[in-house]
Design an enzyme around this catalytic site. Structure first.
Site, PDB file in Angstrom:
ATOM      1  N   ASP A  59      25.642  39.973  37.390  1.00  0.00           N
ATOM      2  CA  ASP A  59      27.002  40.498  37.356  1.00  0.00           C
ATOM      3  C   ASP A  59      27.731  40.128  36.069  1.00  0.00           C
ATOM      4  O   ASP A  59      28.571  40.884  35.580  1.00  0.00           O
ATOM      5  CB  ASP A  59      27.793  39.970  38.556  1.00  0.00           C
ATOM      6  CG  ASP A  59      27.425  40.676  39.853  1.00  0.00           C
ATOM      7  OD1 ASP A  59      26.594  41.598  39.801  1.00  0.00           O
ATOM      8  OD2 ASP A  59      27.967  40.298  40.909  1.00  0.00           O
ATOM      9  N   GLY A  60      27.421  38.958  35.493  1.00  0.00           N
ATOM     10  CA  GLY A  60      28.087  38.547  34.267  1.00  0.00           C
ATOM     11  C   GLY A  60      27.856  39.517  33.125  1.00  0.00           C
ATOM     12  O   GLY A  60      28.760  39.767  32.314  1.00  0.00           O
ATOM     13  N   ASP A 134      38.381  39.156  37.734  1.00  0.00           N
ATOM     14  CA  ASP A 134      39.613  38.396  37.923  1.00  0.00           C
ATOM     15  C   ASP A 134      40.103  37.751  36.633  1.00  0.00           C
ATOM     16  O   ASP A 134      39.361  37.617  35.663  1.00  0.00           O
ATOM     17  CB  ASP A 134      39.417  37.307  38.983  1.00  0.00           C
ATOM     18  CG  ASP A 134      38.183  36.453  38.740  1.00  0.00           C
ATOM     19  OD1 ASP A 134      37.947  36.048  37.587  1.00  0.00           O
ATOM     20  OD2 ASP A 134      37.429  36.185  39.694  1.00  0.00           O
ATOM     21  N   ASP A 163      45.864  24.038  42.203  1.00  0.00           N
ATOM     22  CA  ASP A 163      44.825  23.794  41.208  1.00  0.00           C
ATOM     23  C   ASP A 163      44.674  24.986  40.268  1.00  0.00           C
ATOM     24  O   ASP A 163      43.966  24.904  39.268  1.00  0.00           O
ATOM     25  CB  ASP A 163      43.485  23.525  41.892  1.00  0.00           C
ATOM     26  CG  ASP A 163      43.423  22.144  42.538  1.00  0.00           C
ATOM     27  OD1 ASP A 163      44.395  21.388  42.401  1.00  0.00           O
ATOM     28  OD2 ASP A 163      42.408  21.845  43.175  1.00  0.00           O
TER      29      ASP A 163
END
Length: 280
Positions: A59-60, A134, A163
């Site tokens: 996917d990267g 994202d 966070d």
């Protein structure tokens, strides 16, 4: 289709081997082909002039190609050489069959939204980026909270101390967003997701927002010794107090071959072990 760019994961020798095989196949079809070895998201790659793009990796690799292909309207044919991927859905054993269907315009194309983030400092835009999965705001050091004043279309959401936050597309709902407790959404749906990462207050919940409108984050002082904005886990830029980040769905979408709803739900069943039994 006259010209193709093959984007290859440079760290996988098998991908390089397949790239040469596919190049020879495209040559036999009189399709001009070039190969780009993808090893660093900051490496400059020109997608201009290509009729379509083939990705060999996980996917990267698709995420990298999507940022270059979407503005130009270039479809992506993603062949999966990864492990836990939801985007690259064409398996290496079926590449020839699927590619023949694609070239004959008989393979379904799915349209996927990208999220765009614009960074303003002293009321001046200094950085913009798009992402298929994202955009994340997080501290540079672990175990530090960030503080962000959030609003959507002028409607205040209050201050998020967490966070970090994830602003995700529907496609990205199965990525970092899911790991942080966000909902899984069919990628065909147009939506913007806001996911707080380990929020200090339990009142900060994941939100699914409509595709129209702008989500805004203002960086407030916190104990974090530096903050960073990261797109698709690949492109980063530093943040400062009082920076304003505006998130919205990008005008341009990316077209993915063979990545329709049946493939998506099949991936969910197999990769999330939806057996219906005790191991589900």
């Amino acid at each position: 289709m006259k010209k193709c760019l093959i984007v290859v994961n440079a760290y996988k020798d098998e991908c390089k081997d397949y790239a040469e095989i596919i190049r020879q196949y495209l040559d036999s079809r009189k399709i001009q082909c070039s190969i780009f070895l993808f090893s660093d998201a900051n490496t400059v790659c020109s997608f201009t002039g290509n009729s379509f793009c083939i990705t060999l990796g996980g996917d990267g690799t698709v995420l990298f190609a999507a940022r270059g292909c979407a503005p130009l309207g270039i479809p992506i044919f993603p062949i999966n050489f990864g492990h836990f991927g939801f985007i690259a859905s064409i398996q290496k054993r079926e590449w020839r069959e699927k590619l023949e269907l694609f070239l004959a315009k008989e393979l379904p194309l799915s349209s996927r939204s990208l999220v765009q983030a614009e960074l303003f400092r002293n009321e001046r835009e200094i950085f913009t980026v798009t992402a298929l999965n994202d955009v994340v705001v997080s501290p540079k050091e672990s175990a530090r909270l960030v503080s962000l004043e959030m609003s959507f279309c002028g409607n205040p959401f209050g201050q998020f101390n967490a966070d970090g936050i994830i602003v995700s597309t529907s496609t990205g709902s199965t990525a970092y967003s899911a790991a942080a407790g966000g909902p899984i959404i069919d990628p065909a749906l147009k939506a913007l997701l806001l996911i707080p990462v380990s929020p200090f207050s339990l009142s900060n919940r994941p939100l699914v927002l409509p595709p129209e409108g702008c989500l805004e984050a203002v960086v407030r002082p916190s104990r974090a010794k530096g903050m960073v904005l990261t797109a698709d886990g690949q492109i980063t830029t530093d943040l400062q107090v009082d920076d304003v980040i505006k998130f919205r769905l990008a005008d341009k979408k990316v077209m993915l071959a063979g990545c329709n709803s049946p493939h998506f739900y099949s991936a969910l069943r197999s990769k999330l072990h939806w057996s219906g039994g005790t191991h589900a």
